[in-house]
Design an enzyme around this catalytic site. Sequence first.
Site, PDB file in Angstrom:
ATOM      1  CD  GLU A 177      -4.019   4.259  25.372  1.00 31.95           C
ATOM      2  OE1 GLU A 177      -2.614   4.183  25.747  1.00 31.95           O
ATOM      3  OE2 GLU A 177      -4.601   3.965  24.188  1.00 31.95           O
TER       4      GLU A 177
ATOM      5  CB  THR B  25       0.517   3.527  22.615  1.00 32.69           C
ATOM      6  OG1 THR B  25      -1.106   3.658  22.931  1.00 32.69           O
ATOM      7  CG2 THR B  25       1.375   3.875  23.606  1.00 32.69           C
TER       8      THR B  25
ATOM      9  CG  HIS C  56      -6.635   0.508  25.061  1.00 39.69           C
ATOM     10  ND1 HIS C  56      -7.215  -0.045  24.105  1.00 39.69           N
ATOM     11  CD2 HIS C  56      -5.345   1.229  24.450  1.00 39.69           C
ATOM     12  CE1 HIS C  56      -6.609  -0.338  23.142  1.00 39.69           C
ATOM     13  NE2 HIS C  56      -5.273   0.369  23.267  1.00 39.69           N
TER      14      HIS C  56
ATOM     15  CG  ASP D 162      -2.346   7.525  23.328  1.00 43.51           C
ATOM     16  OD1 ASP D 162      -3.405   8.004  23.635  1.00 43.51           O
ATOM     17  OD2 ASP D 162      -1.911   6.348  23.237  1.00 43.51           O
ATOM     18  CG  HIS D 163      -3.889   7.225  20.022  1.00 43.10           C
ATOM     19  ND1 HIS D 163      -5.265   6.626  20.516  1.00 43.10           N
ATOM     20  CD2 HIS D 163      -3.021   6.571  20.713  1.00 43.10           C
ATOM     21  CE1 HIS D 163      -4.962   5.436  21.312  1.00 43.10           C
ATOM     22  NE2 HIS D 163      -3.455   5.347  21.360  1.00 43.10           N
TER      23      HIS D 163
HETATM   24  C1  GP9 Z   1      -0.494  -1.112  25.394  1.00 44.94           C
HETATM   25  C2  GP9 Z   1      -0.791   0.319  25.149  1.00 44.94           C
HETATM   26  C3  GP9 Z   1      -1.906   0.288  24.168  1.00 44.94           C
HETATM   27  O1  GP9 Z   1       0.879  -1.429  26.155  1.00 44.94           O
HETATM   28  O2  GP9 Z   1       0.203   1.186  25.440  1.00 44.94           O
HETATM   29  O3  GP9 Z   1      -1.393   0.624  22.801  1.00 44.94           O
HETATM   30  P1  GP9 Z   1      -2.354   1.257  21.741  1.00 44.94           P
HETATM   31  O4  GP9 Z   1      -3.372   0.256  21.502  1.00 44.94           O
HETATM   32  O5  GP9 Z   1      -3.010   2.423  22.318  1.00 44.94           O
HETATM   33  O6  GP9 Z   1      -1.557   1.640  20.596  1.00 44.94           O
HETATM   34 MN    MN Z   2      -2.631   4.199  23.159  1.00 45.11          MN
END
Ligand code: GP9
Ligand code: MN
Length: 715
Positions: free
Chosen positions: A258, A302, A420, A481-482
């Site tokens: 993440e 995500t 996150h 992911d980003h």
């Molecule tokens: C939540 C997680 C976060 O289930 O995958 O998503 P994001 O905010 O990074 O798009």
């Molecule tokens: Mn994410």
Amino acid sequence: MNNLKKFLNKRVGFMTMLIVFLWIKTIIAYYLDFKLGVADPIQHFILWINPFATSIFLLGLALYISRPKISYIVMGIIYVIESALLYGNILYYRQFTDFLSVNTITGAGKVSKGLGASAASMANPHDIIYIVDFIIILVLFLTHFIKIDQSKFRKLNALAISMFGIMLFSFNLMLAECNRPQLLGRTFDRSYIVKYLGFNSYLGYDSIKTAQNSQVRSSAVGTDMDHVLKYTSDNYAAPNKKYFGKAKGKNIIIIHLESFQQFLIGMKVNGQEVTPFLNSLYNDKNTLGFDNFYHEVGQGKTSDAETMLESGLFGLPEGSFFTSLGTDNTFQAAPAILGQKEGYTSAVFHGNIGSFWSRNDVYKNMGYDYFFDESYFNQETPNSAMQYGLKDKLMLSESVKYLEQLQQPFYAKFITVTNHYPFQLPEEDVTGDFTKPDTDNTTVNGYFETAHYLDSSLKEFFQYLKDSGIYDNSMIVLYGDHYGLSNSQNPALAPLLGASSEDWNDFDNAQLQKVPFMIHMKGLKGGIDHTYGGEIDVLPTILHLAGINTKSYIEMGTDLLSKQHNSIVAFRNKNFITPRYTVLRNADGDKDVYLNKTGELVDLTDKPKLKKKIQKWQQTVNERLQISDTVNNKNLLRFYTPSGFTPIDPKNYDYSDQIQRLLDTRSALGLKSTSIYSKNNDQSTTSLYHTDASELNGDRSSIDSWDYVKSNSQK
Ligand code: GP9
Ligand code: MN
């Protein structure tokens, strides 16, 4: 009492009573029946006011009707519909942890579940609250406490009430946007719209979206695919013999890191490595690490990363593909391809609620056999979760009791979440003597701490994979992911990267969109690969490694290991990066071209050849994104089935009672069961998992036993 009676005997008075009843019922339901994750006082405030605006507006419509009796009847009908919508949602939520949408109500959606007969069995004793108002109203009329107000109601007053409803709604929307920016743009989760705007607004929003989608879809025809097929065959990159089938038959473990950016790899703060484990993995001789790999997500974050990795198509230019189209579209996605071609069992592990990003629906369309969301993990331990779900050390350690039951080979994805935004790790989770940087920006500082935590979680997980033997027979793929730190935070980060905040520019921001991509497998000839690529290229890369040719699939990327790989990296906003140049649209709408090696801005005035080249590249980038959007928006894959592929019917997938299904599968297969558990002489391997997760206080029961799973974890 007399005054009250007088008031209730006016048309507005009667309407006010209905509004108050609706409000009371809704608030009770919000707190008693739904899990909306209301966090701060402002969110509570928004929750308290959000039922008003739309019920004032809707019930107020009846005031325009001149004939008193009809006006009362219409008001009554609206009230009944509103009450039914609320109660319908309550029953539906109890069964599916989700809200009624246009598709579920009309039964039009492919994954529509409707309010089945079983919903009635979901009734609770306290539901009496939701019908007692009808009894009160009936009694008030029968005892003539309330009579129909026969006087005329002025249209101007009716208009004033409608306007008041609209104003209140605007105020509600403004508060919601302040507390949750891009609430409607990103649509994270249906529950967010309900939490901030209420059921009516959610249904209104959903109706508009559904109508827009079905209009685009109904205009699509099978021949629309011709153009797409020509594109994918023209742009196909054949597999590299050296790698094709290298991972054939092996388990594939995908680890979603993440918000993890490439710059963290190898970085030190205060003399300490931020991610020592990932650094060692990146440099391991069995790891193929890519150092020019970019994330390509849009607003779906995500979920966009997941879209690309699973389906080989981009996310959408606006919003999240998962929530807006993914619940209904036809997919030819990784779990289904691997399942059908090579007999893989597929599963996702994620410590957040299953409806987030509509995963519980999208995964079925993708053909995921199992989805272990938060309901499969122990949620009782104090401080076990942060904003977006269970902390990584707990999620990973509590996953293995399910992982070991999956039939091999498996395709298992672990979506981590602790790293996150807002990156605020509680003190007790800071491992070792890691000290975060001390810049003026707390987000930047915190980012290193949560990344360090993620690293330490993975170290534990890998140790288990090794000790249990899973490692020897698996290909492990890790990707960020980003970005975690946004462009506005980057200048504060600059000094830590040895750059200056003042000189920080768009080129630097673009380079920070690099995320890790590593493929680790025993016996894989590793090294650092400088190929330029992005998330869209992952699916063909993995499928080729697994020995599955991607020629007949509609995928927008190309195998990173192929000699014909297309190394123009397309971003969702149409900016792009080639191995030599970074091309970004500036604030004036013009293109800025930077030289990757030096970061210098290139003056194109006396370089007509380069200018032409850039124009051509831009066209190919636009075409690639546009083809992907057409496939998604028009749901074109329903018109095309690759040879040897069986279309997925989401009705065959069900994520309730998965434990029973694991056990049934094992006993049905008997000696043929290939799960880790069966291979280990019907012994669990969970005792091999070691974690220093502070929340557990040495209590291993949630790792070793299945008792914590909610018995009705149903979706
Ligand atoms: C939540 C997680 C976060 O289930 O995958 O998503 P994001 O905010 O990074 O798009
Ligand atoms: Mn994410």
